[in-house]
Design an enzyme around this catalytic site. Sequence first.
Site, PDB file in Angstrom:
ATOM      1  N   PHE A  38     -46.289  17.326  29.962  1.00 45.68           N
ATOM      2  CA  PHE A  38     -45.255  16.849  30.888  1.00 45.68           C
ATOM      3  C   PHE A  38     -45.187  15.334  30.999  1.00 45.68           C
ATOM      4  O   PHE A  38     -44.353  14.810  31.723  1.00 45.68           O
ATOM      5  CB  PHE A  38     -45.415  17.506  32.267  1.00 45.68           C
ATOM      6  CG  PHE A  38     -46.792  17.401  32.866  1.00 45.68           C
ATOM      7  CD1 PHE A  38     -47.214  16.217  33.440  1.00 45.68           C
ATOM      8  CD2 PHE A  38     -47.654  18.492  32.857  1.00 45.68           C
ATOM      9  CE1 PHE A  38     -48.477  16.117  33.997  1.00 45.68           C
ATOM     10  CE2 PHE A  38     -48.915  18.398  33.415  1.00 45.68           C
ATOM     11  CZ  PHE A  38     -49.335  17.207  33.983  1.00 45.68           C
ATOM     12  N   LYS A  73     -45.002  18.744  44.847  1.00 44.58           N
ATOM     13  CA  LYS A  73     -45.075  20.138  44.402  1.00 44.58           C
ATOM     14  C   LYS A  73     -44.363  21.051  45.385  1.00 44.58           C
ATOM     15  O   LYS A  73     -44.419  20.841  46.601  1.00 44.58           O
ATOM     16  CB  LYS A  73     -46.520  20.567  44.194  1.00 44.58           C
ATOM     17  CG  LYS A  73     -47.430  20.377  45.363  1.00 44.58           C
ATOM     18  CD  LYS A  73     -48.884  20.561  44.942  1.00 44.58           C
ATOM     19  CE  LYS A  73     -49.815  20.147  46.063  1.00 44.58           C
ATOM     20  NZ  LYS A  73     -51.192  19.979  45.649  1.00 44.58           N
ATOM     21  N   GLU A  91     -50.717  20.565  31.070  1.00 44.83           N
ATOM     22  CA  GLU A  91     -51.383  21.673  31.760  1.00 44.83           C
ATOM     23  C   GLU A  91     -51.516  22.784  30.718  1.00 44.83           C
ATOM     24  O   GLU A  91     -50.522  23.183  30.097  1.00 44.83           O
ATOM     25  CB  GLU A  91     -50.521  22.127  32.944  1.00 44.83           C
ATOM     26  CG  GLU A  91     -51.143  23.182  33.812  1.00 44.83           C
ATOM     27  CD  GLU A  91     -52.091  22.633  34.892  1.00 44.83           C
ATOM     28  OE1 GLU A  91     -52.299  21.405  34.995  1.00 44.83           O
ATOM     29  OE2 GLU A  91     -52.643  23.470  35.629  1.00 44.83           O
ATOM     30  N   LYS A  96     -43.976  24.252  37.359  1.00 46.51           N
ATOM     31  CA  LYS A  96     -45.383  24.009  37.675  1.00 46.51           C
ATOM     32  C   LYS A  96     -46.218  25.123  37.059  1.00 46.51           C
ATOM     33  O   LYS A  96     -46.081  26.285  37.425  1.00 46.51           O
ATOM     34  CB  LYS A  96     -45.598  23.979  39.192  1.00 46.51           C
ATOM     35  CG  LYS A  96     -47.040  23.736  39.557  1.00 46.51           C
ATOM     36  CD  LYS A  96     -47.232  23.663  41.051  1.00 46.51           C
ATOM     37  CE  LYS A  96     -48.630  23.174  41.405  1.00 46.51           C
ATOM     38  NZ  LYS A  96     -49.694  23.863  40.717  1.00 46.51           N
ATOM     39  N   ARG A 137     -51.618   9.549  44.707  1.00 41.85           N
ATOM     40  CA  ARG A 137     -51.014  10.779  45.215  1.00 41.85           C
ATOM     41  C   ARG A 137     -49.940  10.320  46.178  1.00 41.85           C
ATOM     42  O   ARG A 137     -50.233   9.839  47.264  1.00 41.85           O
ATOM     43  CB  ARG A 137     -52.066  11.628  45.939  1.00 41.85           C
ATOM     44  CG  ARG A 137     -51.541  13.000  46.334  1.00 41.85           C
ATOM     45  CD  ARG A 137     -52.476  13.685  47.279  1.00 41.85           C
ATOM     46  NE  ARG A 137     -53.707  14.183  46.688  1.00 41.85           N
ATOM     47  CZ  ARG A 137     -53.817  15.272  45.943  1.00 41.85           C
ATOM     48  NH1 ARG A 137     -52.745  15.970  45.656  1.00 41.85           N
ATOM     49  NH2 ARG A 137     -54.983  15.657  45.494  1.00 41.85           N
ATOM     50  N   ARG A 171     -55.604  21.118  33.898  1.00 41.31           N
ATOM     51  CA  ARG A 171     -55.024  19.835  33.516  1.00 41.31           C
ATOM     52  C   ARG A 171     -55.776  19.349  32.285  1.00 41.31           C
ATOM     53  O   ARG A 171     -57.014  19.317  32.293  1.00 41.31           O
ATOM     54  CB  ARG A 171     -55.209  18.848  34.670  1.00 41.31           C
ATOM     55  CG  ARG A 171     -54.562  17.504  34.444  1.00 41.31           C
ATOM     56  CD  ARG A 171     -53.367  17.407  35.345  1.00 41.31           C
ATOM     57  NE  ARG A 171     -52.682  16.132  35.251  1.00 41.31           N
ATOM     58  CZ  ARG A 171     -52.242  15.486  36.320  1.00 41.31           C
ATOM     59  NH1 ARG A 171     -52.459  15.950  37.521  1.00 41.31           N
ATOM     60  NH2 ARG A 171     -51.563  14.363  36.194  1.00 41.31           N
TER      61      ARG A 171
END
Length: 604
Positions: A366, A447, A326, A276, A441, A281
């Site tokens: 990603f 995460k 990211e 992460k 979501r 983003r």
Amino acid sequence: MRILQHAKLIENSVYNSLGIYYNPGMTFAKLAEYFEKLEETSSRLALIDILSKLFDEVKSDEIAQVCYLLQGRVAPFYEPLEIGMSEKLVAAALARAFGVKREQVLKEYGSVGDLGVVALRLTSIAQGKLPKNKLPVDEVFETLRGIAQTTGEGTVEKKVSTLAGLLGKVDGVSAKHLVRVPLGTSRLGIGDPTILDAFAKLKLGDKSKRKLLEGAYNKVSDLGLIGETLWKGGLKAVEGLEVTVGRPIRSQLCERITDPKTILEKYGGEVHVQYKYDGFRVQIHKNGDSIRLFSRNLEETTPMFPDIIKGVLAQVKAKSAILDSEALAYNPQSEEFLPFQETTKRRRKYGIEEMAIKLPLKAFVFDIMYLNGKSLMEKSLESRIKSLEQTIKGDDVLIPQPGEITDSPERIQELFDDALTKGLEGLIVKRPDSKYEAGARNFNWVKLKRHSNGELKDTIDCVILGYVYGRGKRVSFGAGALLVGVYDNKNDEFVTVSKIGTGLTDEEWREIHKRADKIKVDKRPARVNSILVPSVWIAPEIVIEVLADEITRSPVHTAGKTDSEPGYALRFPRLVKFRGSDKQAEDATTVKELIEMYKLQFKK
Ligand code: ATP
């Protein structure tokens, strides 16, 4: 119904210059009447009701324009088309339209604090001289768009005179709402889901059918396009809308889980683990040599990152592609990734090239959602990662993230520790067979993060809804308490979770007032659901990151509250930081997430 529509047509009809009777569509005056009603209501159900009545009067070639105007814009959110007129310029346009001095306009503005109200007053005084207002929405919209697109020599003068020309042709209520568009102060407080609710109520018979429109909306991020497609081709046409290069896809987001074991239990098999990264983003769109970049909340950021654009042109071996990444600042000398505070210096309007050399970015790619004319959204993550590896060559600026597949909690822990050693935030664990779910979501992406005190713990993004005046000697800073809430995405409303008072420095209070006092409103906004009443309500726009000791149940807060159950609240909340423009109010923590976090407390 037919008779009613006929009556509407006659009401809107006018003679054109050749003396032919025709229907130019909805008048701006009519739209402004609706704006007035929307502004007055404190109930979200009433908002949906008023909107669906408004939409019922709108033709298929106007619906997109009406949607943008409802949001105070002349283009979809992701198009960086701003009218950008300062208060001074709008005051100059008002002065010119009504033959008064600009100083007088500004003086009145100083006393009422809203140029919309000043415009209403000035027009009302001049009203006797005005012709009956028949300006169609289309003409006002196109003129405003023209102002936004004006460039080159004499821009300021052109903008002022065009706006003055428009103001001279409209009635008071229209003028009030008209000037708020170039100022960017339209505050009808209508969220995208509420507009979708109204579409569903009118065209699909019930607001609960919003879900049927949401899938397409998440792929195209353009309410105007959804409206126009629904009006022209019905639900089938909307469902057929596809991802397109150049139009941002609403980002897929993560849920949170605090330990590797729980994730593995939840997935019941292998997981896909990626590092992460803590930066921006960046959604990358490549169409031949044309590259566009979009932020997490769909703002176009193309001009900000020339280094990423160069990287895309050099490394992406495809005619067209949409990538999810990211981007992070990188120190080429020490070969180190820099913390977010450094990366954030790249969010700027000036000195871009200079900063791109000083703080070059690396984009950790990603995901891939589109390749050579085809959407990959329905493919599994595993298969998308394969495409990603075949599409990006090298790792100069874009660094592909193949991740690792594992079913061992020890290996996840190892990777997590490794991430922290590298100065990263933690891991994102994903379901290997999941498709790319725009705007979702859920637990397909999870995460795993560390908080500063070493434990796995996450903060909550709250929206400031109002503030309570304080007492004592810090009152001069306006110190008191903030009423804050989270977002209920099912009902598109903001519900309270806490009052935050202690722990804010004088400087933070000053900052809050600097920002909050500009968006004060005189009554509870329709999308705010609260039992508590603060001294001052503010429009739900400012997002703050909050850390709390615990989530508890509380009857005075409305987050997750039902007729029979109390709400959820934060115990010992404290401000961590103000979120920047990367988070809109609707991107705050949701009630659903809050309840998940509440349940996780007991698991631990
Ligand atoms: P959110 O974006 O979930 O609302 P947030 O902005 O507070 O929350 P975090 O909760 O810290 O961010 O983490 C999610 C974000 O992490 C993503 O939105 C994305 O920008 C970033 N990210 C970094 N690495 C990855 C990765 N490998 N896969 C997906 N997202 C990643």
